[in-house]
Motif scaffolding. Sequence first.
Motif, short mmCIF file in Angstrom:
data_model
loop_
_atom_site.label_atom_id
_atom_site.label_comp_id
_atom_site.label_asym_id
_atom_site.label_seq_id
_atom_site.Cartn_x
_atom_site.Cartn_y
_atom_site.Cartn_z
N ARG A 18 5.52 -7.90 3.90
CA ARG A 18 6.77 -7.56 2.96
C ARG A 18 8.00 -7.93 3.28
NH1 ARG A 18 3.95 -5.04 -1.17
NH2 ARG A 18 6.02 -4.64 -2.33
N ASN A 78 7.61 -1.00 1.88
CA ASN A 78 6.35 0.09 1.63
C ASN A 78 5.40 -0.54 2.86
OD1 ASN A 78 7.64 1.12 -0.62
ND2 ASN A 78 5.90 0.20 -1.92
N GLN A 126 13.70 3.96 -2.17
CA GLN A 126 12.51 4.75 -1.59
C GLN A 126 11.26 3.87 -1.23
OE1 GLN A 126 11.88 8.39 -3.58
NE2 GLN A 126 9.66 8.47 -3.00
N VAL A 127 10.86 3.95 -0.05
CA VAL A 127 9.56 3.54 0.23
C VAL A 127 8.37 4.35 0.87
CG1 VAL A 127 10.96 1.48 1.19
CG2 VAL A 127 10.25 2.79 2.74
N LEU A 128 7.33 4.04 0.65
CA LEU A 128 6.30 4.70 0.94
C LEU A 128 5.66 4.03 2.47
CD1 LEU A 128 4.29 7.09 0.19
CD2 LEU A 128 2.98 5.35 -1.00
N GLU A 175 12.14 -3.68 -0.72
CA GLU A 175 11.52 -3.21 -2.20
C GLU A 175 12.63 -3.32 -3.17
OE1 GLU A 175 8.42 -3.18 -1.99
OE2 GLU A 175 7.94 -2.90 -0.17
N SER A 212 13.02 -0.70 -5.04
CA SER A 212 13.62 0.57 -4.89
C SER A 212 14.03 1.00 -3.69
CB SER A 212 12.61 1.79 -5.35
OG SER A 212 11.27 1.72 -4.62
C1 NAG Z 1 6.70 0.96 -2.97
O1 NAG Z 1 6.74 2.58 -2.74
C2 NAG Z 1 7.53 3.20 -3.98
C3 NAG Z 1 7.77 4.66 -3.44
O2 NAG Z 1 6.52 5.25 -3.25
C4 NAG Z 1 6.86 3.07 -5.16
O3 NAG Z 1 7.59 3.34 -6.22
C5 NAG Z 1 6.85 1.44 -5.54
O4 NAG Z 1 6.05 1.17 -6.73
C6 NAG Z 1 6.07 0.73 -4.17
N1 NAG Z 1 6.20 -0.83 -4.51
C7 NAG Z 1 4.96 -1.56 -4.56
C8 NAG Z 1 5.38 -3.03 -4.97
O5 NAG Z 1 4.04 -1.31 -4.18
#
Ligand code: NAG
Length: 403
Positions: free
Chosen positions: A296, A228, A259-261, A255, A257
């Motif tokens: 991260r 992220n 998928q990352v933002l 992460e 998941s």
């Molecule tokens: C990282 O991004 C994903 C996708 O948007 C989100 O679901 C997740 O909660 C985020 N993780 C953290 C640790 O902020």
Amino acid sequence: APRIDPITTTAASAPPKKVLVPIGFGTEEMEAVILADVLRRAGAEVTVASVEKQLEVEAYGGTRLVADTFISACSTEIFDLVALPGGMPGSARLRDCEVLQKITSRQAEEKRLYGAICAAPAVALLPWGLLKRKQTTCHPAFIDKISSFRAVKTNTQVSGELTTSRGPGTSFEFAICLVEQLFGEPVAREIGELLLMNPAGDDPKRQEFNEVGWSLDRTPQVLIPIANGSEEIEVVTLIDILRRAKVNVVVASVEKSAQVLASSGTKIVADKLINATSDSIFDLIILPGGTAAAERLHKSKILKKLLKEQESAGRIFGAICSSPAVLQKQGLIKDKKATAHPAVLDKLKDGVNDAQVVIDGKLITSQGLATAIQFALAIVSKLFGHARARSVAEGLVYQYPRS
Ligand SMILES: *[C@@H]1O[C@H](CO)[C@@H](O)[C@H](O)[C@H]1NC(C)=O
Ligand SMILES: *[C@@H]1O[C@H](CO)[C@@H](O)[C@H](O)[C@H]1NC(C)=O
């Protein structure tokens, strides 16, 4: 980078500029992501809309992008700009979307800005009848489709409300030209500087120390870890250019998941989680930047172990933007020459500040954002030679030196 807040360009009362960037299967990821990211940095409210039945779209170079919404949700909105990324079959997927055709046609009729890059001017705007009496540029592979009276070979062409451009390698110029039309020249210039774009006329500079060969006798395997807050421009530029050069790229999320933002709001789906790579051997590990992401990446134990093995086995690794600082913290730069984003360069012991790309033996580093193109091409050139890098650059419509 060093996350830079969008510039406040308009009076607090003015509504934000709204921009639509549609995507479909096979959309060119550099074009879509650079457009969205650069316009967001300038303060625009950008909607990335899928013309497919799903939000997740596999782009031209295999990057999995997740759209913000479906195109059907945009049909009654008024946009200040509708900008079509290219790529194939992405441009044809856009062309075949009736809702998008209606939105773009209304945009042209009502004399608001619209634009297209790469294959999209010829493949989508032309059959929609939206290039009439307009000077148009597009990717060299499609320029024959444009009437020779109107076809031009400039990198970016403004013709009334229409702006067109040529390919992934001209995406920054295209996006900056649109920023200028929406927000004015001072904002465009400032954003160009933030993106570390090379001033026109200056040749990008690459410096190499302790030169060794990088060529391999097999398809190179490259790991690109993301998190992220990763800088999306750098992520998609690396993925796209390395895959065009026939490198096997594995994108792994640190992460929980896949998928990352990313830092400017792009959602990217990794091929796997980093813990699924812990037993693999990669020929290269390349860290994209982004301030929050660098932290991260640094915290990932598996990545730390992979990087340590990479260095001790004498394999290639590198980083761009804020991430060379991660390598520094993990003791992997030692007395090697490296560069990084100007805002973190002082964290390096022996930072080189006058080159966009620095290679020292098996370590490669770069400044960030717009220099990601030169960074990725330098990797291609070290792995396969200058001719391969030049031919990839030609497909991108990116000026690459002859030697
Ligand atoms: C990282 O991004 C994903 C996708 O948007 C989100 O679901 C997740 O909660 C985020 N993780 C953290 C640790 O902020
Ligand atoms: C990788 O991590 C995820 C989430 O933390 C976990 O569900 C999965 O079992 C892990 N896989 C391996 C191979 O360790």
